[in-house]
Motif scaffolding. Structure first.
Motif, PDB file in Angstrom:
ATOM      1  N   ALA A   1     -61.182 -34.501  -0.858  1.00  0.00           N
ATOM      2  CA  ALA A   1     -62.508 -35.070  -0.566  1.00  0.00           C
ATOM      3  C   ALA A   1     -62.752 -36.327  -1.396  1.00  0.00           C
ATOM      4  CB  ALA A   1     -63.591 -34.026  -0.820  1.00  0.00           C
TER       5      ALA A   1
ATOM      6  N   ALA B   1     -63.319 -40.031   0.116  1.00  0.00           N
ATOM      7  CA  ALA B   1     -64.483 -40.849  -0.242  1.00  0.00           C
ATOM      8  C   ALA B   1     -64.049 -42.236  -0.724  1.00  0.00           C
ATOM      9  CB  ALA B   1     -65.315 -40.140  -1.309  1.00  0.00           C
TER      10      ALA B   1
ATOM     11  N   ASP C   1     -66.440 -39.969   4.856  1.00  0.00           N
ATOM     12  CA  ASP C   1     -67.481 -39.083   4.329  1.00  0.00           C
ATOM     13  C   ASP C   1     -67.249 -37.638   4.766  1.00  0.00           C
ATOM     14  OD1 ASP C   1     -69.817 -38.251   3.074  1.00  0.00           O
ATOM     15  OD2 ASP C   1     -71.064 -38.718   4.827  1.00  0.00           O
TER      16      ASP C   1
ATOM     17  N   SER D   1     -67.091 -33.926   2.750  1.00  0.00           N
ATOM     18  CA  SER D   1     -67.234 -33.214   1.482  1.00  0.00           C
ATOM     19  C   SER D   1     -66.328 -31.985   1.463  1.00  0.00           C
ATOM     20  CB  SER D   1     -68.685 -32.767   1.300  1.00  0.00           C
ATOM     21  OG  SER D   1     -68.992 -31.757   2.259  1.00  0.00           O
TER      22      SER D   1
END
Length: 190
Positions: free
Chosen positions: A126, A130, A135, A137
């Motif tokens: 993750a 990023a 995006d 998570s």
């Protein structure tokens, strides 16, 4: 020699076989045989006699093609069988793992099979995503794994992986991670 995989898809994959019929053995009618005769085995062998090819698709250690795989060493079955274990080999690593949201999700699936510490590996993935402006998570990736795999820690036993080696040597073992890859590698079935 390892199970052959294909590179991450770049926008398509797979072919349609208009002259073929695929079915799940479990959905076929139940045989009316004596209780002392294993109906599933009889059903399996009847279908093997008439099948041109037997693709066994694996996603984990339980259910699916496992019972049939136990019979794959019988010569009639062996010569028709091709194996398709999910994430047996890792194809999304390095920068390929964070090239797109789809690649990040595919890498999460591979990590579910291979990571010693899945939570830490998903957190790292993750973070890398990023850094590439993707995006997703850890929660997103965990939800994807729950949706995609239905289990948190899919794996293959040593018995299965030993069997995969035999089919690798016969050049009839093809690893896949995404359904697009599965469609593509199924082209190896004659």
């Amino acid at each position: 020699m390892r199970c052959r995989g294909i590179p991450p898809p770049s926008g398509g994959g797979g072919c349609q076989r208009y002259d073929s019929y695929a079915f799940l053995l479990a959905t076929q009618p139940t045989l009316d045989v004596s209780a002392s005769i294993p109906a599933l085995k009889v059903k399996f062998y009847v279908h093997v006699l008439y099948a041109d090819a037997i693709p066994l698709i694996f996603e984990h250690n339980t259910g699916g093609a496992l019972a049939e795989f136990g019979r794959a060493d019988i010569p009639l079955v062996l010569e028709k069988t091709h194996l398709f274990p999910r994430a047996h080999t890792e194809q999304y690593d390095g920068e390929a793992a964070v090239a797109s949201p789809a690649a990040v999700r595919a890498r999460a699936v591979e990590l579910a099979y291979h990571a010693a510490d899945l939570n830490a590996a998903l957190a790292d993935l993750a973070d890398r995503a990023a850094a590439n402006d993707i995006d997703l998570s850890v929660d997103d990736l965990e939800q994807h794994l729950a949706d995609e795999l239905g289990v948190r820690d899919p794996s293959y036993s040593g018995v299965l992986t030993d069997g995969f080696v035999h089919f690798e040597e016969l050049d009839r073992c093809f690893s896949w991670t995404t359904t697009d890859q599965l469609r593509a590698v199924l082209q190896h079935v004659p």
